[in-house]
Design a protein around this motif. Structure first.
Motif, PDB file in Angstrom:
ATOM      1  N   LYS A   1       5.770   9.744   0.875  1.00  0.00           N
ATOM      2  CA  LYS A   1       4.476  10.437   0.809  1.00  0.00           C
ATOM      3  C   LYS A   1       3.340   9.476   1.127  1.00  0.00           C
ATOM      4  O   LYS A   1       2.404   9.807   1.851  1.00  0.00           O
ATOM      5  CB  LYS A   1       4.266  11.043  -0.583  1.00  0.00           C
ATOM      6  N   PHE A   2       3.418   8.270   0.569  1.00  0.00           N
ATOM      7  CA  PHE A   2       2.346   7.291   0.813  1.00  0.00           C
ATOM      8  C   PHE A   2       2.323   6.861   2.280  1.00  0.00           C
ATOM      9  O   PHE A   2       1.265   6.686   2.870  1.00  0.00           O
ATOM     10  CB  PHE A   2       2.523   6.065  -0.085  1.00  0.00           C
TER      11      PHE A   2
ATOM     12  N   LYS B   1      -3.633   6.794  -3.904  1.00  0.00           N
ATOM     13  CA  LYS B   1      -2.206   6.492  -4.044  1.00  0.00           C
ATOM     14  C   LYS B   1      -1.819   6.040  -5.456  1.00  0.00           C
ATOM     15  O   LYS B   1      -1.004   5.144  -5.635  1.00  0.00           O
ATOM     16  CB  LYS B   1      -1.778   5.420  -3.043  1.00  0.00           C
TER      17      LYS B   1
ATOM     18  N   ASP C   1       0.801  -1.225   0.000  1.00  0.00           N
ATOM     19  CA  ASP C   1       0.000   0.000   0.000  1.00  0.00           C
ATOM     20  C   ASP C   1       0.833   1.275   0.000  1.00  0.00           C
ATOM     21  O   ASP C   1       0.336   2.324  -0.403  1.00  0.00           O
ATOM     22  CB  ASP C   1      -0.906   0.035   1.243  1.00  0.00           C
ATOM     23  N   VAL C   2       2.064   1.186   0.510  1.00  0.00           N
ATOM     24  CA  VAL C   2       2.876   2.408   0.568  1.00  0.00           C
ATOM     25  C   VAL C   2       3.883   2.479  -0.586  1.00  0.00           C
ATOM     26  O   VAL C   2       4.773   3.320  -0.597  1.00  0.00           O
ATOM     27  CB  VAL C   2       3.607   2.563   1.927  1.00  0.00           C
TER      28      VAL C   2
ATOM     29  N   VAL D   1       1.932  10.440  -7.317  1.00  0.00           N
ATOM     30  CA  VAL D   1       2.807  10.938  -6.257  1.00  0.00           C
ATOM     31  C   VAL D   1       2.773  12.467  -6.191  1.00  0.00           C
ATOM     32  O   VAL D   1       2.911  13.061  -5.127  1.00  0.00           O
ATOM     33  CB  VAL D   1       4.255  10.449  -6.510  1.00  0.00           C
TER      34      VAL D   1
END
Lengths: 314, 171
Positions: free
Chosen positions: A75-76, B81, A8-9, B84
């Motif tokens: 950021k994620f 997501k 997810d990140v 970015v």
């Protein structure tokens, strides 16, 4: 093994690569290392792999991580809110959902002799959280005497599973799994490694009677727990500073049981640390559990009874 | 039949005057809501360190007049997501919502600059950026209010007068 929260990140293209990675590698992954302009490396306990469009691959064919990838991951992780994880960035690691730890390095900005932030992030190391439920069941019966938990010191070199064992002891005592009796536990989780709190919620199973002070310096945390939560047992990881020993002694005076870990190889190493030696000589610890990585990580080498001339009891 | 046509012309022109007046009024309301939303967002970021997505959802909950949609869309894009670049997502959100807002080109340009540092690690920088956007929007809202107060009756009056003029000429 849930690495979905790690996916997810990740930027979408790396997420796709991980989706294509073989089940066997995903099941045993321990670390994912992403370095700027270097191939992404997946480490399992026994091997290393690269990561490409086809999934896991030899490192020589691995995808080369870009600056945008590293920035995207950060950021994620922060939900596009780097300001909200400023303290964690300063510490050099961030705990994400699932309890996985993301370590970061880059150029540190120092102000007034302390780190203000890290910029130009050059590498990210994602350590996959691994709970080993039941790993303490051979230890817990030996640290219980006269209906109370003995003050216990867990000693092991790095990477021998002391945090994992401590976490499972906490879980075991909190549920009352082995002893038929449960305890209120206060946990000072300075590095968010034991409970691995994310948004205040422990991501690891630490039992139903455990109160966590997350990201709190041990010395302050022990005192705070004593004042606020009246725990029967206080657990802390990796003691070492003078103030840690002092706080532990304060807790022992009021009759709270202590379970803590320390880096070291065997009893002799403990006795080389003057402050710790003094505590051991005064028999403030009842049990010393020595761990090693042979034959496997988390193996109990010995459980010593301090009050009985360091006799091995387990 | 002829009378019906004249009535239609008169009512259309009158309506056009009222609609233009209403457009200006809505622009002022939306500018005020944007200012309110950004003020709340600033406090969520600066004092409470609320993650951006939650902060935007919070702001969307307490704003209205179509402005809530802008914050909601941006929050949704961040949560996906898939991208970015924060600035890009903010600009896309503005484009998507612009059909339902009554803002002018200048207003959108001011708004766009919020995306440049949204989510940045430096809270002070974000605070200053939001303050800058708010001050610019405030000026636009004040100018629009003064103009509206002066010209509101004029727009409505012109609509009726134009309608009447056409009707008279046709008669």
């Amino acid at each position: 093994m849930h690495i979905n929260t790690i996916k997810d990140v990740m930027p979408r293209h790396i997420r796709i690569m991980l989706d294509r990675t073989s089940h066997k590698v995903i099941e045993s992954v321990e670390e994912i290392r992403i370095r700027l302009n270097k191939p992404i490396i997946i480490r399992t306990h026994t091997a290393e792999f690269g990561l490409s469009e086809i999934g896991d691959c030899p490192i020589s064919k691995s995808y080369i991580a870009t600056k945008q990838d590293l920035e995207g991951i950060l950021k994620f992780i922060s939900g596009f809110s780097l300001y909200a994880i400023e303290d964690e960035i300063r510490e050099g690691f961030i705990t994400i959902q699932g309890g996985h730890r993301v370590g970061i390095v880059g150029k540190t900005v120092v102000e007034n002799k302390s780190i203000k932030t890290i910029r130009n992030i050059s590498a990210i190391n994602i350590r996959v959280a691994r709970e080993v439920i039941g790993s303490s069941k051979n230890i817990v019966p030996y640290i219980f005497k006269n209906r109370r938990i003995c003050n216990t010191l867990i000693v092991s070199p790095p990477k021998c599973g002391k945090t994992t064992i401590l976490r499972d002891i906490i879980r075991n005592l909190s549920y009352g799994e082995c002893l038929g009796e449960s305890f209120n536990i206060g946990l000072v989780d300075e590095r968010s490694e034991i409970a691995a709190c994310f948004d205040g919620v422990p991501q690891n199973d630490i039992g139903i009677r455990t109160d966590v002070l997350d990201s709190c310096p041990k010395a302050y945390g022990i005192t705070m727990l004593l004042r606020s939560m009246s725990p029967e047992v206080i657990a802390v990881d990796e003691i070492g500073k003078d103030e840690d020993y002092k706080a532990l002694e304060d807790a022992l005076v009021v009759g709270v049981s202590i379970i803590c870990t320390i880096h070291g190889v065997g009893l002799s190493d403990c006795l080389n640390k003057p402050r710790l030696k003094d505590m051991i000589d005064r028999k403030l610890f009842g049990r010393i559990v020595i761990l090693s990585n042979r034959p496997h990580v988390g193996s109990v080498e010995a459980i010593l009874d301090v009050n009985n001339n360091f006799n091995t009891i387990g | 039949m002829g009378v019906l046509g004249l009535v239609l012309i008169l009512s259309s022109c009158t309506l056009a005057g009222f609609l233009y007046d209403n457009y200006e009024n809505k622009r002022i309301l939306q500018l005020e809501e944007l200012i309110k939303g950004l003020e709340i967002l600033k406090s969520e970021i600066d004092y409470k360190l609320t993650p951006l997505i939650y902060a935007l959802e919070e702001v969307a909950d307490i704003t209205g007049f179509g402005v809530d949609k802008l914050f909601n869309i941006f929050a949704y894009k961040l949560a996906q997501k898939d991208e970015v670049n924060t600035m890009k997502m903010w600009k896309q959100s503005i484009v998507e919502v612009s059909g339902s807002l009554h803002l002018k080109e200048d207003d959108y340009k001011i708004l766009e600059s919020f995306g440049s540092v949204a989510g940045h690690i430096d809270r002070e920088l974000q605070k200053n950026n939001i303050d800058w956007v708010i001050s610019k929007l405030r000026r636009k809202a004040d100018e629009a209010t003064i103009r509206y107060e002066k010209q509101s009756k004029l727009y409505k009056g012109i609509g009726i007068l134009v309608g009447l003029s056409i009707v008279i000429v046709l008669i």
